[in-house]
Design a protein around this motif. Sequence first.
Motif, PDB file in Angstrom:
ATOM      1  N   SER A   1       1.253  -0.974   0.011  1.00  5.67           N
ATOM      2  CA  SER A   1       0.012  -0.241  -0.139  1.00  5.67           C
ATOM      3  C   SER A   1       0.323   1.161  -0.097  1.00  5.67           C
ATOM      4  O   SER A   1       1.621   1.910   1.478  1.00  5.67           O
ATOM      5  CB  SER A   1      -1.339  -0.226   0.681  1.00  5.67           C
ATOM      6  OG  SER A   1      -1.268   1.439   1.227  1.00  5.67           O
ATOM      7  N   LYS A   2       0.868   2.064  -1.216  1.00  3.26           N
ATOM      8  CA  LYS A   2       1.216   3.335  -1.259  1.00  3.26           C
ATOM      9  C   LYS A   2       1.155   3.791   0.473  1.00  3.26           C
ATOM     10  O   LYS A   2       2.032   4.795   0.516  1.00  3.26           O
ATOM     11  CB  LYS A   2       1.562   3.773  -2.622  1.00  3.26           C
ATOM     12  CG  LYS A   2       2.167   3.114  -3.817  1.00  3.26           C
ATOM     13  CD  LYS A   2       1.727   3.932  -5.116  1.00  3.26           C
ATOM     14  CE  LYS A   2       2.391   3.201  -6.255  1.00  3.26           C
ATOM     15  NZ  LYS A   2       3.741   2.639  -6.057  1.00  3.26           N
ATOM     16  N   ARG A   3      -0.071   4.124   0.387  1.00  3.65           N
ATOM     17  CA  ARG A   3      -0.272   5.452   1.357  1.00  3.65           C
ATOM     18  C   ARG A   3      -0.155   4.703   3.010  1.00  3.65           C
ATOM     19  O   ARG A   3       1.519   5.141   4.195  1.00  3.65           O
ATOM     20  CB  ARG A   3      -1.751   4.953   1.683  1.00  3.65           C
ATOM     21  CG  ARG A   3      -2.181   5.893   2.838  1.00  3.65           C
ATOM     22  CD  ARG A   3      -3.756   6.177   2.899  1.00  3.65           C
ATOM     23  NE  ARG A   3      -4.712   4.669   3.259  1.00  3.65           N
ATOM     24  CZ  ARG A   3      -4.540   4.335   4.820  1.00  3.65           C
ATOM     25  NH1 ARG A   3      -4.183   4.848   5.817  1.00  3.65           N
ATOM     26  NH2 ARG A   3      -5.534   3.044   5.099  1.00  3.65           N
TER      27      ARG A   3
ATOM     28  N   GLY B   1       3.918  -1.152 -11.447  1.00  2.10           N
ATOM     29  CA  GLY B   1       4.467  -0.799 -12.733  1.00  2.10           C
ATOM     30  C   GLY B   1       4.004  -0.036 -13.574  1.00  2.10           C
ATOM     31  O   GLY B   1       3.888   0.154 -15.084  1.00  2.10           O
ATOM     32  N   GLY B   2       3.917   0.923 -12.865  1.00  2.00           N
ATOM     33  CA  GLY B   2       3.501   2.732 -13.246  1.00  2.00           C
ATOM     34  C   GLY B   2       2.598   2.848 -13.728  1.00  2.00           C
ATOM     35  O   GLY B   2       2.358   3.804 -14.344  1.00  2.00           O
ATOM     36  N   ARG B   3       1.443   1.600 -13.520  1.00  2.00           N
ATOM     37  CA  ARG B   3       0.111   2.425 -13.778  1.00  2.00           C
ATOM     38  C   ARG B   3      -0.642   3.346 -12.934  1.00  2.00           C
ATOM     39  O   ARG B   3      -0.055   2.748 -11.432  1.00  2.00           O
ATOM     40  CB  ARG B   3      -0.209   0.908 -14.205  1.00  2.00           C
ATOM     41  CG  ARG B   3       0.004   0.111 -15.936  1.00  2.00           C
ATOM     42  CD  ARG B   3      -0.698  -0.735 -15.643  1.00  2.00           C
ATOM     43  NE  ARG B   3      -1.792  -1.258 -15.703  1.00  2.00           N
ATOM     44  CZ  ARG B   3      -2.974  -2.193 -15.429  1.00  2.00           C
ATOM     45  NH1 ARG B   3      -2.473  -3.455 -15.637  1.00  2.00           N
ATOM     46  NH2 ARG B   3      -4.286  -2.408 -15.223  1.00  2.00           N
TER      47      ARG B   3
ATOM     48  N   VAL C   1      15.725   6.223 -16.818  1.00  2.00           N
ATOM     49  CA  VAL C   1      15.746   6.105 -18.325  1.00  2.00           C
ATOM     50  C   VAL C   1      14.365   5.384 -18.166  1.00  2.00           C
ATOM     51  O   VAL C   1      14.542   4.140 -17.597  1.00  2.00           O
ATOM     52  CB  VAL C   1      16.600   5.563 -19.279  1.00  2.00           C
ATOM     53  CG1 VAL C   1      15.801   5.968 -20.718  1.00  2.00           C
ATOM     54  CG2 VAL C   1      17.416   6.825 -19.218  1.00  2.00           C
ATOM     55  N   GLN C   2      12.848   6.160 -18.489  1.00  2.00           N
ATOM     56  CA  GLN C   2      11.962   5.560 -18.056  1.00  2.00           C
ATOM     57  C   GLN C   2      10.539   5.935 -19.287  1.00  2.00           C
ATOM     58  O   GLN C   2      10.351   7.257 -19.696  1.00  2.00           O
ATOM     59  CB  GLN C   2      10.923   6.319 -17.131  1.00  2.00           C
ATOM     60  CG  GLN C   2      12.225   5.483 -15.750  1.00  2.00           C
ATOM     61  CD  GLN C   2      11.679   5.260 -14.922  1.00  2.00           C
ATOM     62  OE1 GLN C   2      10.390   6.585 -14.597  1.00  2.00           O
ATOM     63  NE2 GLN C   2      11.514   5.491 -13.186  1.00  2.00           N
ATOM     64  N   ARG C   3      10.528   5.536 -19.950  1.00  2.00           N
ATOM     65  CA  ARG C   3       9.033   5.296 -20.599  1.00  2.00           C
ATOM     66  C   ARG C   3       7.717   5.101 -19.625  1.00  2.00           C
ATOM     67  O   ARG C   3       7.969   4.184 -19.006  1.00  2.00           O
ATOM     68  CB  ARG C   3       9.186   4.565 -21.784  1.00  2.00           C
ATOM     69  CG  ARG C   3       9.493   3.739 -22.194  1.00  2.00           C
ATOM     70  CD  ARG C   3       8.152   3.101 -22.814  1.00  2.00           C
ATOM     71  NE  ARG C   3       8.236   1.637 -23.054  1.00  2.00           N
ATOM     72  CZ  ARG C   3       8.477   0.639 -21.939  1.00  2.00           C
ATOM     73  NH1 ARG C   3       7.949   0.717 -20.557  1.00  2.00           N
ATOM     74  NH2 ARG C   3       8.038  -1.224 -22.190  1.00  2.00           N
TER      75      ARG C   3
HETATM   76  P1  ADP Z   1       5.362   1.951  -9.376  1.00  2.00           P
HETATM   77  O1  ADP Z   1       4.789   1.388  -8.442  1.00  2.00           O
HETATM   78  O2  ADP Z   1       3.961   1.529 -10.070  1.00  2.00           O
HETATM   79  O3  ADP Z   1       6.482   1.944  -9.761  1.00  2.00           O
HETATM   80  P2  ADP Z   1       6.192   4.782  -7.964  1.00  2.00           P
HETATM   81  O4  ADP Z   1       5.619   5.346  -6.953  1.00  2.00           O
HETATM   82  O5  ADP Z   1       7.248   3.767  -8.105  1.00  2.00           O
HETATM   83  O6  ADP Z   1       4.847   3.255  -8.861  1.00  2.00           O
HETATM   84  O7  ADP Z   1       6.846   5.710  -9.375  1.00  2.00           O
HETATM   85  C1  ADP Z   1       6.730   5.173 -10.194  1.00  2.00           C
HETATM   86  C2  ADP Z   1       7.691   5.989 -11.463  1.00  2.00           C
HETATM   87  O8  ADP Z   1       6.616   7.310 -11.666  1.00  2.00           O
HETATM   88  C3  ADP Z   1       9.095   6.842 -10.784  1.00  2.00           C
HETATM   89  O9  ADP Z   1       9.768   6.364 -11.173  1.00  2.00           O
HETATM   90  C4  ADP Z   1       8.631   7.929 -11.708  1.00  2.00           C
HETATM   91  O10 ADP Z   1       9.080   8.268 -12.384  1.00  2.00           O
HETATM   92  C5  ADP Z   1       7.708   8.159 -11.564  1.00  2.00           C
HETATM   93  N1  ADP Z   1       7.285   9.185 -10.078  1.00  2.00           N
HETATM   94  C6  ADP Z   1       6.736   8.427  -9.359  1.00  2.00           C
HETATM   95  N2  ADP Z   1       5.955   9.498  -8.053  1.00  2.00           N
HETATM   96  C7  ADP Z   1       6.917  10.599  -8.344  1.00  2.00           C
HETATM   97  C8  ADP Z   1       6.618  12.219  -8.193  1.00  2.00           C
HETATM   98  N3  ADP Z   1       6.332  12.400  -6.580  1.00  2.00           N
HETATM   99  N4  ADP Z   1       7.188  12.770  -8.980  1.00  2.00           N
HETATM  100  C9  ADP Z   1       7.424  12.421 -10.053  1.00  2.00           C
HETATM  101  N5  ADP Z   1       7.679  11.593 -10.648  1.00  2.00           N
HETATM  102  C10 ADP Z   1       7.562  10.111 -10.056  1.00  2.00           C
END
Ligand code: ADP
Length: 662
Positions: A115-117, A164-166, A231-233
Amino acid sequence: MFNKLLIANRSEIAVRVNRTAQALGYRTVAVFSDADRDAPHVRMADEAVRVGPAPAGESYLNIEAILEAARLTGADAVHPGYGFLSENAAFVSACAEHGITFIGPPAHAMELMGSKRRSKEAMAEAGVPTVPGFQSAETDPSPWQKAADGIGYPVMIKASAGGGGRGMRLVHEPDKLADELARARSEAESAFGDGELILEKAIVRPRHIEIQVFADQQGHAIHLGERDCSVQRRHQKVVEEAPSPFVDESMRQAMGDAAVKAAQACGYVGAGTVEFIVDEARNFYFLEMNTRLQVEHPVTEMVTGLDLVALQLRIAAGEPLPLVQDEVRICGHAIEVRLYAEDPAQSYMPQTGPVHSWIPPEGDGIRVDHGISAGMRVTPHYDPMIAKVVASGPDRGMARRRLIRALEDTVLLGVTHNAWFLSRVLAHETFAAGEATTAFLDTEFRDDPSLKPIQATATELAVAALVLYRNEIKADYADRGGWSNSLPSACPMLLNDGHTGTWVRLRDHGSEACITVGDQEHRLVAEDHRDGVLSLSADGVRRACQYQLVDHSLYCHLSGRTLALQDATHAPARRADEQGSGEVRATMDGAVIEVGVAEGDAVQAGQTLAVLEAMKMEHPLKADRDGTISDIRVSAGDQVRNRQVLMTVFVAESPHSKENAE
Ligand code: ADP
Ligand code: ADP
Ligand code: MG
């Protein structure tokens, strides 16, 4: 203590875990779905058990089937890899109930970090810096708006259960916040089964830097330094390296201490990764903790000389960590790239397709983790990552140079992939200078040719013409009398690179061929020609070209990139003013998750008509012309095949257009 390890995963990570487990003397069990019956991870293991049909929900995510596979084989430990069940606390508890050792942290730590929270709250309490933010169970927008005003725009909305970035949205203006919150909440509800959100300050041009930690059952915890994954997309990692060019020794120590503190605060055991976002002033903030082995673990292995899977197994067996913090040495540099079946020229859209040829690169300092072999298919059921290519060296410059070379030498013919894009990313001056942030691909790299449809060069076309001529046309052409020894006539060919068709003419002089492309003439000599490899001299320079010819499609790998060319010489010409056909086809194998139109609806070219889900992504299917919807053949929930016609955009034909068609 355990003796037989079941690896509840597939592809490259299953192969990777299997390698270490067998080397340490354990017996291994692979599991597989119907789509992976003959995959390398199945063949390498000592035993293998089918766990269900291709969809992950019925196989690799099927807890009952995985436990049954363990029972059948007598496996007494499970390694989950990453993805799938690796962060599923219910699976951890189920393993415990069946007396199976789970290679990973205890369920309570996994639950907290899922949980991120809650994890952010716990970290703040433990004194680990977190991104300024806000969270609340309140769905009324006003406290959120007030908080966002305090934090300052832009802000980021995240799904608390996301991954997963979603489930992330960037909001630049206050008056958009309420709308975006509502949308994010309903999306999170459907994607993760949990609508809980958090709000964070969006850090501008940040770096993603994470710390690998390990904790044993005796209560010792250490870190193995950082990885830079900036480096991310689409908020997903593309390149990862260790150490980070942005981190100096004092920052490493501060981040390492914070990460160890994070692990200890939640009673962590095993391998974990504490992710931080780092701003331009080098302030770092806790993002999340991944409670498993990470995709990019090889770069840490290469600079520390440790085998992280071996450490995981050792800790799970109850042994203490074999080293203390002071004994961790970071030596040299390592860079990893993720080879994806995706098309960088189409917004990185995942691709399915055959693997006709796969020759992973080799060389000093090169490691390739993969789970594919020639003859396989990349299917729509799983993640599009097909391999990791990693290079190490005494310094960053050498690691980078080696990796560029390795990528240019990676031969993967068939399914579209991102190897050329990756080599261009590494070669870019911003990356070379160690200055890439998470914004890099969308800003400095935006106009790179690897993000545009590939256009064959004249030399590539000349080589392709020679390969086609020697393999497919020569015998035929001579038969048809188009060939005379005394005065060789030119054989015309139309080669299509998927974008443009180009006419080339080839004149066969026996040992040499003269090939005209546009107004240039190329002299090519085939020096040596064996199965799938043509060694040739082009305009005086000798090199090799790997190729496969399948149904008049030529895949060839030359000078670091792969081209797919069609011999279109005898294909009917397309009219220049040709409209879209109106047929709406699936762009890949997948499941229809939404049909947004009904029969009789008037639509415009470019309008989204349906949404397809495949490879963990959603793909909008759009109208290619204005017209009226007819003949809808699918509804939400249907599985469809690539190119299957889903509906038609009908246009009442005018007498004029009919005339033209004839
Ligand atoms: P996930 O669980 O999807 O991996 P993360 O919280 O780790 O989610 O975030 C994934 C990516 O999103 C990070 O690596 C970063 O590039 C971007 N990101 C996340 N939070 C922030 C933020 N507060 N400000 C800027 N970029 C962010
Ligand atoms: P994060 O982006 O949160 O830091 P990683 O970059 O380590 O996490 O990626 C983990 C993700 O990689 C998994 O959640 C999954 O989506 C994906 N993945 C890649 N290869 C595989 C595989 N063979 N099996 C399952 N998941 C995979
Ligand atoms: Mg993350």
